[in-house]
Scaffold this active site. Structure first.
Site, PDB file in Angstrom:
ATOM      1  N   GLU A  43       0.850  -1.187   0.000  1.00  0.00           N
ATOM      2  CA  GLU A  43       0.000   0.000   0.000  1.00  0.00           C
ATOM      3  C   GLU A  43       0.889   1.240   0.000  1.00  0.00           C
ATOM      4  OE1 GLU A  43      -3.850   1.571   2.580  1.00  0.00           O
ATOM      5  OE2 GLU A  43      -2.149   0.674   3.644  1.00  0.00           O
ATOM      6  N   LYS A 113     -10.361   0.165  -1.885  1.00  0.00           N
ATOM      7  CA  LYS A 113     -10.400  -0.197  -0.466  1.00  0.00           C
ATOM      8  C   LYS A 113     -11.709   0.239   0.190  1.00  0.00           C
ATOM      9  CE  LYS A 113      -7.571   0.540   3.714  1.00  0.00           C
ATOM     10  NZ  LYS A 113      -6.428   1.349   4.230  1.00  0.00           N
ATOM     11  N   CYS A 156      -4.636  -3.599   3.425  1.00  0.00           N
ATOM     12  CA  CYS A 156      -4.260  -3.176   4.779  1.00  0.00           C
ATOM     13  C   CYS A 156      -5.342  -3.378   5.838  1.00  0.00           C
ATOM     14  CB  CYS A 156      -3.779  -1.731   4.743  1.00  0.00           C
ATOM     15  SG  CYS A 156      -2.821  -1.250   6.204  1.00  0.00           S
TER      16      CYS A 156
END
Length: 270
Positions: A43, A113, A156
């Protein structure tokens, strides 16, 4: 699906797009030189800086990041994951976007995300990803590939939401990506156990490229990019410096673990 080597790259990205892309290129070349066919960047691989700077440069970051991923995949003939970079949306915010590219430079999958890191960390730092990032609204995809297996995307903070990975495993995922920029404080206690848990509960390989070290001001990340097998065994760990964790992804191991521990077949509440 065949046996192959995969690489989880570990970077210390900074608020300098060109410097980050040069670092990423060097590490992709290193991974390719060690035989990796699937290479995964963390990321924020192309930019890690203050939120206002990210927004101000978002259009250039998005354009150059995507061009970089396609160029590197073709040049080194690898399947390449860009684990997260900002892509502007009309609201003045960005999507935190992961992009998977095949060796011909074609897009295999894209994921925006969905879980945003709005957290007051006990070390005194406060993070408000939603201040500049728009949450994605689509369930992450599984990219079906003939040689590398079925590849499931995430980014993440997603790692704390097991239902997302259960969806990916139900969709047939063999490998789960968790590219991250985990904070140093939370990482020391949670990173390894969460990565192993996602592998064990879904009987999948997990490839988790990571950020490490000090990036700007007080922003420190944990490191320990790793590859974990479906039994939860850590096959490779990059430690706390920029580098590459490389391990074999073996379909026979997937079959063995899923036969010995058929927990997905025993689910009651689906």
């Amino acid at each position: 699906m065949k046996s192959y080597l995969a690489a989880a790259i570990q970077m210390t990205s900074v608020p300098d797009l060109q410097k980050n892309l040069l670092q990423a290129e060097e590490l992709i070349e290193l991974a390719k030189g060690r035989g990796a066919e699937l290479v995964c960047l963390p990321e924020n691989f192309s930019f890690m800086g203050e939120e206002k700077d990210k927004i101000g440069q978002a259009e250039a970051i998005a354009l150059l990041s995507e061009k970089f991923l396609k160029t590197m995949a073709q040049r080194f003939q690898v399947t390449l994951l860009g684990g997260g970079f900002p892509v502007p949306v009309s609201t003045g915010k960005v999507y935190n976007t992961a992009l998977l590219i095949d060796p011909s430079g074609e897009e295999l999958a894209r994921y925006q995300k969905v879980h945003l890191f709005d957290v007051n960390v006990p070390d005194g730092n406060t993070y408000r990803e939603s201040s500049t990032v728009m949450a994605g609204t689509s369930i992450p995809p599984v990219a079906a590939t003939k040689e590398l297996g079925n590849l499931g995307l995430s980014v993440c903070y997603d790692v704390r939401f097991p239902e997302l990975y259960r969806h990916l495993s139900q969709m047939g995922a063999d490998v789960l990506f968790v590219p991250a920029a985990f904070t140093a404080y939370t990482g020391k206690d949670h990173w390894q156990v969460l990565i192993q848990a996602r592998a064990i509960e879904n009987t999948c390989y997990v490839i988790a490229p990571a950020q490490t070290g000090n990036h700007y001001a007080m922003r420190h990340t944990h490191g320990h990019a790793m590859i974990v097998d479906p039994w939860g065994v850590i096959l490779a760990d990059a430690g706390d410096r920029p580098g590459v964790a490389i391990a074999e992804i073996n379909p026979d191991r997937l079959i063995q673990v899923r036969r010995q521990m058929p927990s997905l077949q025993h689910r009651v509440f689906v």
